[in-house]
Structures are given as C-alpha cells and as structure tokens.
Design a protein around this motif. Structure first.
Motif, short mmCIF file in Angstrom:
data_model
loop_
_atom_site.label_atom_id
_atom_site.label_comp_id
_atom_site.label_asym_id
_atom_site.label_seq_id
_atom_site.Cartn_x
_atom_site.Cartn_y
_atom_site.Cartn_z
N PRO A 93 -5.89 -9.63 -6.15
CA PRO A 93 -7.07 -9.19 -5.40
C PRO A 93 -6.80 -8.48 -4.10
CG PRO A 93 -6.84 -11.58 -5.27
CD PRO A 93 -5.84 -11.11 -6.29
N ALA A 94 -5.67 -8.77 -3.44
CA ALA A 94 -5.42 -8.19 -2.12
C ALA A 94 -3.96 -7.75 -2.01
CB ALA A 94 -5.73 -9.21 -1.02
N PHE A 95 -3.72 -6.68 -1.30
CA PHE A 95 -2.36 -6.23 -1.07
C PHE A 95 -1.55 -7.33 -0.38
CE2 PHE A 95 -5.06 -2.34 -0.36
CZ PHE A 95 -4.80 -1.74 -1.57
N GLY A 96 -0.28 -7.43 -0.72
CA GLY A 96 0.59 -8.32 0.03
C GLY A 96 0.90 -9.62 -0.64
N GLY A 97 1.03 -10.68 0.18
CA GLY A 97 1.62 -11.92 -0.26
C GLY A 97 0.66 -13.02 -0.64
N SER A 98 1.25 -14.23 -0.73
CA SER A 98 0.55 -15.36 -1.34
C SER A 98 -0.65 -15.85 -0.55
CB SER A 98 1.53 -16.51 -1.55
OG SER A 98 2.43 -16.22 -2.59
N LEU A 99 -0.51 -16.03 0.75
CA LEU A 99 -1.61 -16.64 1.49
C LEU A 99 -2.88 -15.81 1.38
CD1 LEU A 99 -2.61 -18.93 3.27
CD2 LEU A 99 -1.91 -17.61 5.26
N GLN A 105 0.83 -1.21 0.00
CA GLN A 105 0.00 0.00 0.00
C GLN A 105 0.86 1.25 0.00
OE1 GLN A 105 -3.61 -0.30 2.67
NE2 GLN A 105 -2.68 -2.28 3.15
N GLU A 106 1.96 1.21 0.74
CA GLU A 106 2.88 2.36 0.72
C GLU A 106 3.52 2.50 -0.66
OE1 GLU A 106 6.95 3.95 2.93
OE2 GLU A 106 5.64 2.52 3.96
N GLN A 107 3.89 1.39 -1.28
CA GLN A 107 4.51 1.45 -2.61
C GLN A 107 3.56 2.03 -3.64
OE1 GLN A 107 5.59 -2.75 -2.76
NE2 GLN A 107 7.76 -2.24 -2.60
N PHE A 164 -7.32 -9.30 11.20
CA PHE A 164 -7.28 -10.00 9.92
C PHE A 164 -5.86 -10.50 9.66
CE2 PHE A 164 -11.01 -7.30 9.30
CZ PHE A 164 -11.92 -8.23 8.80
N ALA A 165 -5.73 -11.76 9.28
CA ALA A 165 -4.42 -12.33 8.98
C ALA A 165 -4.02 -11.94 7.56
CB ALA A 165 -4.47 -13.85 9.13
N VAL A 166 -2.92 -11.19 7.45
CA VAL A 166 -2.50 -10.71 6.14
C VAL A 166 -1.09 -11.17 5.78
CG1 VAL A 166 -4.01 -8.69 6.16
CG2 VAL A 166 -1.73 -8.52 7.17
N ARG A 189 -10.57 -2.09 1.71
CA ARG A 189 -9.34 -1.96 2.50
C ARG A 189 -8.30 -3.02 2.16
NH1 ARG A 189 -10.24 -3.88 8.65
NH2 ARG A 189 -7.97 -3.85 8.51
N PHE A 190 -8.71 -4.10 1.48
CA PHE A 190 -7.80 -5.20 1.18
C PHE A 190 -7.18 -5.12 -0.22
CE2 PHE A 190 -10.69 -6.97 4.41
CZ PHE A 190 -9.76 -7.27 5.38
#
Length: 461
Positions: free
Chosen positions: A163-169, A115-117, A228-230, A398-399
C-alpha cells in the motif's frame, strides 16, 4: 367480493411481494455474506516476480524479460548487474546455490528510495538506487514451496501492490488504518533531505555509477519534510521492561480497523508470534532466535491500545492463542496473524524456506479448524523488501501504492487454481472487512480500494 376490491387486494399483494423481493435482494447485496471468519497473514519483504515469476498464467517473468533494462545513474543501461560474484547480464536471473539460501543482505526498502526505483512506472532504477546492487533482480524457483501449492489450489492475485512506498512500519500502518503516522516538529536529524526533484539528496562523494558502488545519501531520514513518519520507529511506550534502542514515535490517534470493529461489537484480534514472551520479559525484541520485531505490531503505536488499556488486553494476543482458537473453532470474525521474526521470510535475519514452511503449517491448522467452513484467508507480503518487479504500480496518492507483492486468497469459496488480475493493494484487506461487516471506511484510500469479491466463486456455485 367486488371487482374493484379484488383489484385492490391484488395490488396490495403484488406490492408486498415486491417489497419482500427487494428486502431479499438487499440482504444478498453483500458479496461476503458466506464469510464468517477473515484471517489476514502478513509475511515480509518479497516482490511478486521474486517469488511467483515462474507461475503459469500469472503476469510474471515472460513479461519481465521485455521490461526496461536497469539504468545507471546517468540514465544509460547498465552493461551488467553490479555487486555479484560473477558478471551477470542486465536482466532478471535465477537465484541458485548460495544465493538461493538464507540471504545475507537486506536490500534497502525506503520511502523515497522506492519511488526513485519505480521511476514513474519504468521500474528501471532498482539496481542503481539499492545497497544490494544486482541482487535485487534475482528471482526464486519457488515451484516446490507451500505458497506455490496454495496458489495452485486456490487464488493467486498477480496485481496485488503493497500500500505505501518503503518499509514495514508504514505498510503495517496502512494495513490497519489506511494512513501514514504523524510526527509533527520532528528533529532535523530525522527529516529526509531531498533534492530539487523530490528525491533523496546524494552527497558529493556518492559514486557516479552503480558499477562503482552504492549511493551515498545526505540523510535518508525517517520523516517527510511535512511531518509524516515513513521510516522505522519504536512505539511511544515500551512493550515491557527496557525499551529497544531507537527513535520513538509519538502516540497516534487515528482510528483503526480495530476501532471500527469494536464500535460495532464485532470481535477481532491481532495475534503475533513471540508476543507473550516479549511482554512478559522472557525474551527481548530484535534479539535471540525468535528475533521479535516491534515495528511489525502496528496497534501498539496507537493511544487507544497503549499499555494498561482494556483494548490492548482484549485484542493483542500471542500465536499460541491463535492456534488454540483455531483448534477449538473460537476464532473471532476478524483475525490478523504476524509470524515471529525467524519465520516471517525477511532477508538477512530470516530464511524464505523456513518462513514458507511455517506459513504452510499455519494454513494447514486453519483448514483443520471448525471455523474453516466459512473462512477467508488472505496471505500477503507487507512490502517488496527492495526486490525488483516489472509491473508498474497504479498511482493513487503521495504514499503509494508501492511495488507488486505476492497475494494469496484461500477459502472454501475461493476460485480454484485461479489467477486474479484485479488490482489490489493492502487497503483492499480493509475494504473487504468493511464491506463484509458494514463498516465505514477509514480514509479515502480504503474507501476506493477494490475488495476481494472477484476471487470468490459466484453465489450459488
């Protein structure tokens, strides 16, 4: 026969014809009625510009060269890209020589960091917020790749966002439930520490400039402050034998696309490379040449698919089953396929070229299958892997969605040599399955997602 009776008979016939026409129209309302088999192949960690930036007709590097320059932590443009062996201008650059080979660095791809990037759509903080410096601006000359040739022959989606910021899980969760996993009352050590602006808080020792080093965060964390687990977790129960090292996610109870399909009696399967070896104990996850990744298997995090359940035995299968079902023409109506670690294209432990070749072989076998005649194959990267892209994602919730990723739509009915400009994200896969099989949406995300009808030739052509 009286004139009045004749008129009545004519009216009845017209009404009957109208009803028949309306029933026929209703039957043809489904834009995917030609599709009998949907196959979803999920690869790893590449942005669109990183792989398809040079593709003709796509929104690629020509637009990227006019994008905002990468900025430093004080908001000013970086004078050059840091962390590379030679001084590189502040712009996307071609990966050549050793940099084009197997990557040694896994760029950070974390919920708050991405999100910062993205920086409100300016896409200008990918370098300063990364552990890989200017490497995230590198793009590949993929014109000789199998993915490139498939894009030339079928449909390339150039506005497909993970679909969601961040990693694989987290992104694999959105691919099967359009939801984020829950971790209520997580221990403090797992909770991300944020600053007053909602970004990850940095330590006082964090370098003031990206030219001086990578950021030092207080606690990247794996759970949001509201539960929420992210980040990356292990499932609530081991696959077999010893559990790998790491934090365990509580069993999840949300409904998945698998549950929806099963409720309606529609067969489906999640096929994974290396699955049989791991569950039998013949190999260990996160090790060996296969490098099987537990957190790429989203269904095992749900209580409905726990060890010993009928659902796990019936629906979670090995790559060998996938290839055999394809060969015999017995694929279920919905299939997901996840390559084993060494073939999934993930930087640091897998090579792009090896994964690309494997993907091409899988698609070749699917096209040779008796099921090919009514098949739609969707190939998509689960997330961008920290690599830069110049197109701002839409703002939905938000995701996410996160950054743009490669997306291919392969089918006898796909538009040939077509670049699809429709805005998709990972939940578009769910929406397409739901529309095809008459399933209720899982959440607001998949309910509102665009399905893949624009990638198919119109009916009758």
């Amino acid at each position: 026969m009286t004139k009045a009776f004749s008129r009545l008979l004519l009216i009845i016939c017209l009404l009957g014809a109208s009803a028949t026409a309306q029933a026929g129209d209703a039957a043809s309302d489904n834009p995917f009625e030609r599709i009998g088999h949907i196959v979803v192949i999920v690869v790893e960690n590449r942005s669109f510009d990183h792989v398809f930036g040079l593709f003709p007709g796509a929104e690629g590097l020509e637009g990227a060269r006019r994008a905002n320059p990468q900025i430093d932590r004080d908001g000013r443009p970086l004078p050059y890209l840091p962390g590379l062996d030679t001084q590189q201008a502040n712009a996307p650059f071609l990966l050549e020589g050793p940099l084009a080979g197997p990557e040694k660095i896994d760029p950070i791809h974390q919920f708050y960091v991405e999100q910062e990037q993205i920086n409100g759509g300016r896409m200008d903080r990918f370098v300063e917020a990364s552990n890989a410096g200017g490497l995230v601006m590198g793009y590949r000359d993929a014109r000789g790749s199998r993915q490139w040739r498939l894009a030339q022959d079928f449909t390339l989606a150039d506005h497909f966002f993970h679909p969601a910021f961040g990693g694989s899980l987290l992104n694999h969760f959105f691919l099967v439930c359009a939801c984020a996993p829950l971790y209520p009352n997580a221990p403090d050590k797992l909770v991300a520490q944020l600053d007053g602006e909602g970004r990850l808080a940095r330590k006082q020792t964090s370098p003031k400039s990206a030219l001086d080093g990578v950021p030092h965060w207080r606690n990247v964390g794996k759970v949001t402050p509201d539960g929420f687990a992210v980040g990356t977790f292990l499932p609530f129960a081991p696959l077999a034998g010893d559990q790998a090292e790491g934090e365990v996610l509580p069993a999840q109870t949300a409904l998945t696309i698998g549950d929806r399909l099963s409720e309606k009696g529609i067969s489906w399967a999640w096929y994974a490379g290396g699955w049989a070896d791991v569950v039998s104990g013949r190999s260990k996850p996160y090790s060996g040449s296969d490098n099987f990744q537990i957190h790429h298997q989203p269904f095992i995090y749900f209580q409905n698919f726990g060890p010993g359940t009928r659902a796990r035995a019936e629906h979670l299968k090995d790559e060998a089953d996938f290839l055999e079902d394809a060969r015999k023409g017995t694929l279920p109506p919905v299939s997901f396929y996840k390559p084993v670690g060494r073939y999934n294209e993930h930087p640091a432990y897998a090579a792009f070229d090896a994964g690309d070749a494997h993907l091409g072989e899988i698609v070749d076998q699917l096209r040779a299958s008796p099921n090919w005649s009514d098949m739609l194959i969707v190939v998509v990267a689960d997330e961008n892997g920290g690599f830069w892209d110049h197109v701002a994602p839409p703002r939905i919730d938000r995701f996410g969605p996160g950054t743009r990723v490669p997306g291919l739509l392969i089918s006898p009915f796909a538009r040939k040599g077509f670049v699809d400009k429709t805005v998709y994200d990972g939940t578009s896969i769910l929406r397409t399955i739901e529309v095809r099989f008459g399933l209720a949406p899982l959440t607001a995300r998949d309910a509102a997602a665009a399905d893949f009808r624009n990638a198919l030739e119109p009916l009758g052509q």
